[in-house]
Scaffold this motif. Structure first.
Motif, short mmCIF file in Angstrom:
data_model
loop_
_atom_site.label_atom_id
_atom_site.label_comp_id
_atom_site.label_asym_id
_atom_site.label_seq_id
_atom_site.Cartn_x
_atom_site.Cartn_y
_atom_site.Cartn_z
N GLY A 1 -9.15 30.88 10.32
CA GLY A 1 -9.06 29.50 10.22
C GLY A 1 -9.85 28.86 11.29
N THR A 2 -10.14 27.63 11.38
CA THR A 2 -10.28 26.97 12.71
C THR A 2 -8.87 26.14 13.03
N ILE A 3 -8.93 25.76 14.28
CA ILE A 3 -7.91 25.16 15.01
C ILE A 3 -7.38 23.78 14.06
N GLU A 4 -8.48 22.72 14.07
CA GLU A 4 -8.20 21.60 13.28
C GLU A 4 -8.33 21.94 11.86
N TRP A 5 -8.16 21.18 10.81
CA TRP A 5 -8.24 21.39 9.61
C TRP A 5 -9.32 20.86 8.88
N LYS B 1 -17.31 12.33 7.56
CA LYS B 1 -16.26 11.61 8.52
C LYS B 1 -16.54 11.85 10.11
N ARG B 2 -16.99 13.07 10.21
CA ARG B 2 -17.36 13.41 12.04
C ARG B 2 -18.50 12.63 12.19
N LYS B 3 -19.32 12.62 11.27
CA LYS B 3 -20.85 12.16 11.73
C LYS B 3 -20.57 10.47 11.66
N GLY C 1 -8.55 11.21 12.84
CA GLY C 1 -9.55 11.07 11.33
C GLY C 1 -9.94 12.85 10.68
N ILE C 2 -9.63 13.68 11.82
CA ILE C 2 -10.00 14.87 11.22
C ILE C 2 -8.52 15.73 10.86
N ARG C 3 -7.41 15.05 10.83
CA ARG C 3 -6.01 15.49 10.41
C ARG C 3 -5.46 14.96 9.47
N ASP D 1 -9.51 29.72 25.10
CA ASP D 1 -10.71 28.79 25.26
C ASP D 1 -10.93 27.83 23.92
N GLY D 2 -10.28 28.00 22.88
CA GLY D 2 -10.28 27.39 21.63
C GLY D 2 -11.29 27.95 20.84
N MET D 3 -11.86 29.14 21.26
CA MET D 3 -12.75 29.87 20.45
C MET D 3 -12.16 30.90 19.42
N SER E 1 -4.73 32.35 11.95
CA SER E 1 -5.16 32.30 13.18
C SER E 1 -6.66 31.84 13.06
N LYS E 2 -7.23 32.03 14.19
CA LYS E 2 -8.58 31.85 14.32
C LYS E 2 -9.67 32.89 15.09
N PRO E 3 -10.61 33.51 14.38
CA PRO E 3 -10.93 33.39 12.83
C PRO E 3 -9.84 33.99 12.13
N HIS F 1 -2.27 18.87 25.92
CA HIS F 1 -3.20 19.75 25.01
C HIS F 1 -4.45 19.09 24.92
N PRO F 2 -5.43 19.66 24.29
CA PRO F 2 -6.79 19.23 24.01
C PRO F 2 -6.62 18.30 22.72
N PHE F 3 -7.47 17.30 22.69
CA PHE F 3 -7.39 16.51 21.67
C PHE F 3 -8.93 16.07 21.27
N PRO F 4 -9.21 16.40 19.92
CA PRO F 4 -10.60 16.41 19.49
C PRO F 4 -11.13 14.99 19.44
N GLY F 5 -12.40 14.71 20.01
CA GLY F 5 -13.28 13.41 19.73
C GLY F 5 -12.72 12.53 18.38
N PRO F 6 -13.18 13.20 17.43
CA PRO F 6 -12.59 12.48 16.16
C PRO F 6 -11.08 12.05 15.81
N GLY F 7 -10.37 12.57 16.79
CA GLY F 7 -8.84 12.10 16.78
C GLY F 7 -8.17 12.48 15.48
N ILE G 1 1.98 26.66 24.48
CA ILE G 1 1.34 26.31 23.41
C ILE G 1 -0.40 25.58 23.97
N TRP G 2 -1.33 26.08 23.34
CA TRP G 2 -2.63 25.56 23.48
C TRP G 2 -2.81 24.12 22.94
N GLN G 3 -2.32 23.99 21.65
CA GLN G 3 -2.50 23.01 21.07
C GLN G 3 -1.37 22.90 19.95
N ALA G 4 -0.80 21.76 19.75
CA ALA G 4 0.24 21.73 18.63
C ALA G 4 0.00 20.28 17.81
P1 XMP Z 1 -11.77 24.09 16.03
O1 XMP Z 1 -11.39 23.23 14.79
O2 XMP Z 1 -13.27 24.18 15.78
O3 XMP Z 1 -11.39 23.39 17.48
O4 XMP Z 1 -11.26 25.49 16.00
C1 XMP Z 1 -11.65 24.13 18.51
C2 XMP Z 1 -11.19 23.19 19.63
O5 XMP Z 1 -12.25 22.11 19.82
C3 XMP Z 1 -11.40 20.92 19.35
N1 XMP Z 1 -12.34 20.00 18.50
C4 XMP Z 1 -13.23 19.11 19.10
N2 XMP Z 1 -13.06 18.41 20.32
N3 XMP Z 1 -14.83 16.93 19.69
C5 XMP Z 1 -13.99 17.39 20.74
O6 XMP Z 1 -13.99 16.99 21.62
C6 XMP Z 1 -14.79 17.39 18.39
O7 XMP Z 1 -15.40 16.84 17.48
C7 XMP Z 1 -14.01 18.54 18.02
N4 XMP Z 1 -13.69 19.17 17.00
C8 XMP Z 1 -12.57 20.27 17.52
C9 XMP Z 1 -10.17 21.00 18.79
O8 XMP Z 1 -9.21 20.30 18.91
C10 XMP Z 1 -9.68 22.68 19.30
O9 XMP Z 1 -9.29 22.41 20.66
#
Ligand code: XMP
Length: 519
Positions: A514-518, A301-303, A403-405, A473-475, A510-512, A395-401, A438-441
């Motif tokens: 888990g990751t933030i996104e599913w 999906k991401r690709k 689609g990965i939720r 930092d999301g790490m 928590s991460k680790p 809050h940050p929002f991932p590029g794939p939006g 909150i960093w991200q919800a």
């Molecule tokens: P994960 O899920 O790896 O996410 O713990 C860490 C942070 O990165 C964001 N994230 C992305 N941001 N493109 C982006 O621009 C991506 O493909 C992507 N994947 C994850 C995530 O929302 C979190 O803030």
């Protein structure tokens, strides 16, 4: 590089918290860069012309063979040096002192007895005071190099804070850069402003002015294209560029159909109507859905999303014609080289591609005005540029939006359900005044249906998972400890208001691990 400002150089020995040193230095209006200890060649250091050098902590032990050392030049330039933890130890070792593996390991909170005054502690810690600090070390300095004296001692580190006052060399076993050392930031301020004599004139207002001049020089009269994602980094990049080069900039907003409720409208409104920036709003929802059809593996999906994005963006950019530059919101954490203890050519530079692979594909030159900034500095710059606060604090929002939720295969129906649930959840978070904590919800729609009872009827609907994390930092991330009552309220509202969901769960991973996104 901000040539006209004072510079502090931070040499990184691999500590987890080196970036925090840079954050603290910059908080006090002083520009600094982080370099891996083994990439700091003598002529590069001289060309950078630092007014002071900070040696970071690190995981190694100076008692081991081949452990890292600072370039000897650091101690020969006649400028102040501050060594933190490992940085203190290698400084001592390199200047003729001695370090031994710890007799008494200290991790966490400790107290330092201040034995004598020094410019570093002036106005902050008085002789005779007992000050709280944060330690994390096994080794400690046991013999001082010539010219050094003790400034402070702790139970586990009799030489917890030392100095050669004549040369302005300071060492501390504790970590002033972490918030667990309550006065640590002021200590760093004293170092950069008082000991090194930096003027503290590196502000976002200055950065804005200088950055605009640099962009104009780089771009000349050529055209630039900038992809908007709806996030802070690309938005600030675009607005800064517009201020620098006006209508030579065209923004492209690719509507993937994977955005949250109202998001596309907000982006278009802000850029086209509020800032009057030329904007191509490309509605590519159908194409994205077609490319995602039948795909349920997260990587597939991401690709698919990434590749489709590049295709659409490329097509839009070509339609503008005569474009030479691509602007990207690359940030400093993506640029900092990581420490390689093996040295040599394997040192990697992490480069962030918001729109992965675009520069290569499009054969455009890059404009990356945020390359020197941390995320919160970008937000500050956004404020400086007059951007609306609710946009900046997003809050940050991932590029794939979305689609990965939605684990598994996507559908329009699932996307609509998720958008509504997410909106209710975020609305409650805002009402409770929790958004900025909150960093991200976000909500996740699980591809699982469960049985419920609504009124007198049986229901068979999807499960919604709620996610909220704190992070710097999301790490790494911790799940947010909501009150049960709050979660109950959100659950009731989602089930009542969103057709298609009859069960709500809260993700406490928590991460680790888990990751933030599913996905
Ligand atoms: P994960 O899920 O790896 O996410 O713990 C860490 C942070 O990165 C964001 N994230 C992305 N941001 N493109 C982006 O621009 C991506 O493909 C992507 N994947 C994850 C995530 O929302 C979190 O803030």
């Amino acid at each position: 590089m901000a040539v006209q400002h004072d510079h502090i150089l931070i040499l990184d020995f691999g500590s987890q918290v080196t970036q925090l040193i840079a954050r603290r230095v910059r908080e006090h209006g002083v520009y600094c860069e982080i370099w891996p200890f083994n990439a700091a060649e003598d002529d590069k250091i001289k060309a950078f012309n630092p007014k002071g050098i900070i040696l970071s902590g690190g995981p190694s032990s100076v008692t081991e063979d081949n452990s890292p050392r600072a370039p000897q030049l650091v101690f020969e330039l006649g400028i102040p040096v501050m060594g933190i933890c490992y940085g203190q130890q290698t400084m001592c070792e390199q200047l003729g002192g001695k370090v031994e593996s710890g007799h008494h390991r200290e991790f966490g909170r400790a107290f330092v007895d201040i034995k004598t005054d020094s410019p570093l502690t002036k106005g902050l810690w008085e002789t005779g005071a007992k000050e709280q600090v944060w330690m994390s070390h096994g080794d400690r300095v046991t013999k001082l190099p010539e010219g050094f004296e003790i400034i402070g001692t702790s139970e586990g580190a009799p030489l917890a804070m030392i100095a050669n006052l004549e040369k302005n060399f300071y060492g501390m076993q504790f970590h002033p850069e972490v918030t667990h050392t309550p006065h640590g930031s002021t200590l760093i301020r004293n170092f950069v402003r008082n000991v090194c004599g930096c003027s503290g004139d590196w502000t976002m207002a200055q950065f804005r002015e200088e950055s605009i001049a640099r962009i104009r020089t780089q771009v000349g009269d050529k055209n630039v294209v900038c992809g908007l994602s709806g996030g802070v980094d690309s938005s600030v990049t675009a607005i800064l560029l517009h201020e620098a080069i006006g209508d030579q900039l065209t923004c492209i907003y690719v509507d993937t159909g994977l955005m949250r409720s109202g998001e596309s409208e907000q982006v278009v409104d802000l850029f086209r109507n509020h800032y009057n920036i030329p904007l191509i709003h490309e509605n590519a929802k159908d194409l994205f859905m077609a490319k995602l059809a039948g795909k349920s593996d997260p990587e597939d999906k991401r690709k698919a999303i990434g590749a489709t994005f590049i295709d659409v963006f490329d097509k839009c950019a070509k339609s503008i014609g005569n474009v030479d530059f691509l602007a990207q919101g690359t940030l400093y954490p993506d640029v900092i080289e990581s420490v390689s203890f093996t040295g040599g050519p394997s040192v990697t530079i992490k480069s962030h591609h918001n729109v992965g692979g675009l520069p290569e594909r499009m054969n455009l030159k890059l404009v990356e005005p945020m390359r020197e900034l941390f995320k919160d500095e970008v937000r500050e710059l956004g404020r400086e540029l007059g951007m609306p606060e609710d946009f900046i604090a997003r809050h940050p929002f991932p590029g794939p939006g979305l689609g990965i939720r939605i684990p598994g295969e996507l559908s329009e129906e699932k996307l609509d359900i998720l958008r509504q649930a997410d909106m209710v959840y975020l609305d409650e978070i805002r009402k409770a005044g929790l958004y900025d904590e909150i960093w991200q919800a976000f909500a996740v729609l699980l591809p699982v249906k469960t049985v419920g009872v609504m009124g007198d009827s049986r229901s068979y609907e999807y499960v919604c998972a709620l996610r909220a994390v704190t992070s710097t930092d999301g790490m790494t991330a911790e799940y947010y400890p909501f009150e049960h009552e709050f979660l109950g309220r959100v659950s009731t509202r989602i089930i009542n208001e969103v057709r298609g969901i009859n069960r709500v769960v809260y993700d406490i991973t928590s991460k680790p691990p888990g990751t933030i996104e599913w996905e």
